[in-house]
Structure formats: C-alpha cells, structure tokens
Design a protein around this motif. Structure first.
Motif, PDB file in Angstrom:
ATOM      1  N   GLN A 251      32.042  31.342  27.447  1.00  9.11           N
ATOM      2  CA  GLN A 251      32.565  30.185  26.702  1.00  9.11           C
ATOM      3  C   GLN A 251      31.433  29.305  26.174  1.00  9.11           C
ATOM      4  O   GLN A 251      31.507  28.775  25.062  1.00  9.11           O
ATOM      5  N   TRP A 252      30.374  29.134  26.969  1.00 11.30           N
ATOM      6  CA  TRP A 252      29.211  28.340  26.541  1.00 11.30           C
ATOM      7  C   TRP A 252      28.545  29.003  25.336  1.00 11.30           C
ATOM      8  O   TRP A 252      28.182  28.334  24.358  1.00 11.30           O
ATOM      9  N   ILE A 254      29.984  31.094  23.172  1.00 19.17           N
ATOM     10  CA  ILE A 254      30.891  30.983  22.016  1.00 19.17           C
ATOM     11  C   ILE A 254      30.776  29.590  21.394  1.00 19.17           C
ATOM     12  O   ILE A 254      30.689  29.442  20.170  1.00 19.17           O
ATOM     13  N   SER A 255      30.747  28.560  22.252  1.00 19.70           N
ATOM     14  CA  SER A 255      30.667  27.175  21.740  1.00 19.70           C
ATOM     15  C   SER A 255      29.335  26.916  21.039  1.00 19.70           C
ATOM     16  O   SER A 255      29.198  25.982  20.257  1.00 19.70           O
ATOM     17  N   ASN A 256      28.330  27.782  21.339  1.00 19.51           N
ATOM     18  CA  ASN A 256      27.036  27.671  20.665  1.00 19.51           C
ATOM     19  C   ASN A 256      26.860  28.753  19.586  1.00 19.51           C
ATOM     20  O   ASN A 256      25.737  29.084  19.203  1.00 19.51           O
ATOM     21  N   GLY A 257      27.993  29.285  19.112  1.00 23.03           N
ATOM     22  CA  GLY A 257      27.974  30.191  17.965  1.00 23.03           C
ATOM     23  C   GLY A 257      27.488  31.591  18.238  1.00 23.03           C
ATOM     24  O   GLY A 257      26.985  32.267  17.338  1.00 23.03           O
ATOM     25  N   GLN A 259      28.522  35.441  19.891  1.00 22.42           N
ATOM     26  CA  GLN A 259      29.444  36.390  20.538  1.00 22.42           C
ATOM     27  C   GLN A 259      28.871  37.803  20.494  1.00 22.42           C
ATOM     28  O   GLN A 259      29.612  38.780  20.537  1.00 22.42           O
TER      29      GLN A 259
END
Length: 314
Positions: A251-252, A254-257, A259
C-alpha cells in the motif's frame, strides 16, 4: 543498519548456491540445504534496495515454530535451525506448483471476482459475495511458476494433471496436506485472536520418495491474516479489514506511485521508514506466535551465521 542483504558463504561439501528473492540456499553434498533468510524485502516481484532489520530472523523463526506445530499432521523438510536466520533441512525435489488455499475472498480472488469471474483455478465461487467474506469451504487455487519471469500463474487441478506437472496420486496427497495444514493454521491463528485468510504451501519429494512440506509456512510474507475482533462488524459496515501481512508495504508503494510496472521508479525508503517496517514485522511476529521477539546480535551478522552453520555441519 546491520542487515544481511547478500551472502557468499562457502561451506564444506557445498555443491551449489541459489539466490531467491529473499532467501539464499546452499546445497551441501546433494543431501542437505542450508537456507539463509536474508533481510531483503520484496513486493510486486521487486526486491527493495534496503534491507529490513531482523526481517530474516522473524520469517525464519515464525516458519520454524509453525513447522514444529504442524509436524504431527504433515512431515516437513526441517532438520535444524543452527542460527536465528538459518534453517537446515533435507534436500528435496520441489513440486512445480504452489498450493494456495483461501478461506476468504480477499486479494487476488477478490480482484478476479470484481472483474465478474466466478471460477478461479477451476473452482466455482458463489454469487453474491462481498470482498473479505468467508467462503462456505476453503478453496484450493494452485499457482505455477511462469516459464518466463517470476510471476506466478493460476492453474486448475485439471490442467496440472493433464499437463503431467504432478501425478494424480501425488496431487491427492498435496491437496490432503494443504487442507490439514490450513485447518491447523486456522486453529493456531484463532488462539492468537487472528483469522488465517489465505496462504500458500510448497512441497517437495525426498530421495526416498516421501512428500514433505518445504519453504516457509504461515509467515506474514506467505499468508494473509485479519484481526478476529471486529471482523464481522467491519464486514457488515462495508469497511476494510484490519490486516496483518506485508500488505502495508504494498500500500505504501502504491501510494508512492509504484506497482512494479514498466517505467515506474521505486520510491526512496528513508531510514525512518525502514525502521518503521522493521517494527511492524516485530509486531507481526509477536501477534502470530504469541511470544516476545528477542533480537539476535547483529553487530557482525555474516560472521555469526557462518560460525553457527560451520559448527552445525561439523
């Protein structure tokens, strides 16, 4: 931060060396494997540039404890743990499938369900389910390593047998062991106030033809856990479940762009963030095992591991 990222040991009678995403595996005389759990962290099939303090010790000790707690129902490869980061076991020929078992519709199963699919790996999923609902019965959704790259691919029982990846007689045993382990894992989790949501097991065959459990088991890297308290209330309100797995790292990212897709850049992991991940893994250890985590001496971690393994092999 004293972490173990790379290993280049040369043990007596060492035949070969294999580097996995997280583990380093040494073949001793084609009879034993020395498996070193490093502090590498992988997510989206990418290994992060910094190690997580104590992560290797945590995964190794959880897996060891869980193997000890299940060896009465399923035989395993483990012979000894001469160091907090090391497991030594019997050399096996691994089966080319991972036995994934799901008690709840989460993660990959939920993503497929949202796309309108009602069959996963040849197994039907009931209509009218919400994400994180419990399946009427746990479902086995095997995965096989892709020919190219590291991504696992869904495969059905029928295709495994048709392609001759596993014989029918052996596959019956794999399914039986998988269900028994998941049942025991579910009971262990319940005693710790947790729900074992889904997990994967890997098996191998010994030289004398026995099928045994190999690799890690019931760790936060191979399993998903929910907190049991408040589970039903969160489901009724349509809220996200409180999770205990390395999902927080994904999740961290993903939140930082990030994947793991082409053209994406890994975000910088500050020392403070790395430390917070380490603390989270320690929390996972204590919740899953019900024991207090004791940090090993990491002042000279390579030398410690080498000394302990050499002493055992003698």
């Amino acid at each position: 931060m004293n972490t173990i990222i790379e290993t280049n040991f040369n043990f007596p009678n060492q035949k070969s060396f294999y580097k996995g995403k997280v583990r380093a595996v040494y073949n001793i005389n084609d009879e034993q494997l020395v498996m070193v759990a490093t502090d590498r962290l992988s997510a989206f099939d990418v290994v992060m540039p910094k190690g997580i303090p104590y992560k290797g010790q945590i995964l190794n000790q959880i897996a060891t404890k869980m193997m000890e707690e299940t060896e009465d129902i399923v035989p395993n490869w483990l012979q000894a743990t001469p160091d907090p980061n090391v497991a030594v076991g019997e050399l096996c020929e691994p089966f080319k499938v991972e036995m994934v078992i799901r008690g709840y519709m989460s993660g990959h199963a939920a993503r497929e369900y949202r796309l309108g699919k009602r069959v996963l790996c040849g197994v039907a999923m009931p209509e009218g389910m919400k994400e994180n609902d419990r399946f009427p019965e746990p479902i086995i959704t095997p995965a096989t390593k892709a020919e190219m790259g590291d991504h696992d691919e869904d495969i059905s029982r029928e295709d495994i047998l048709k392609k001759g990846i596993v014989s029918e007689a052996d596959y019956m045993i794999l399914e039986d062991y998988t269900r028994k382990l998941f049942q025991r894992g579910t009971e262990i989790a319940a005693n710790r106030g947790l729900i074992l949501v889904d997990t994967k097991y890997e098996f191998g065959k010994t030289k004398d033809g026995r099928i045994v459990l190999i690799d890690e088991i019931h760790t936060p890297d191979s399993s998903r856990y929910f907190y049991a308290e408040g589970y039903q209330e969160r489901q009724d309100r349509g809220e996200a479940q409180k999770q205990l797995s390395k999902e927080f790292v994904r999740q961290w990212l993903i939140s930082n762009g990030f994947q793991g897709l082409e053209g994406q850049t890994l975000p910088e992991m500050s020392n403070a963030y790395v430390q917070s991940v380490s603390e989270r893994y320690i929390e996972l250890f204590e919740q899953i095992t019900g024991e207090t985590f004791v940090k090993a001496d990491v002042s000279d971690i390579h030398n410690r591991i080498e000394t302990n393994v050499l002493s055992y092999l003698k």
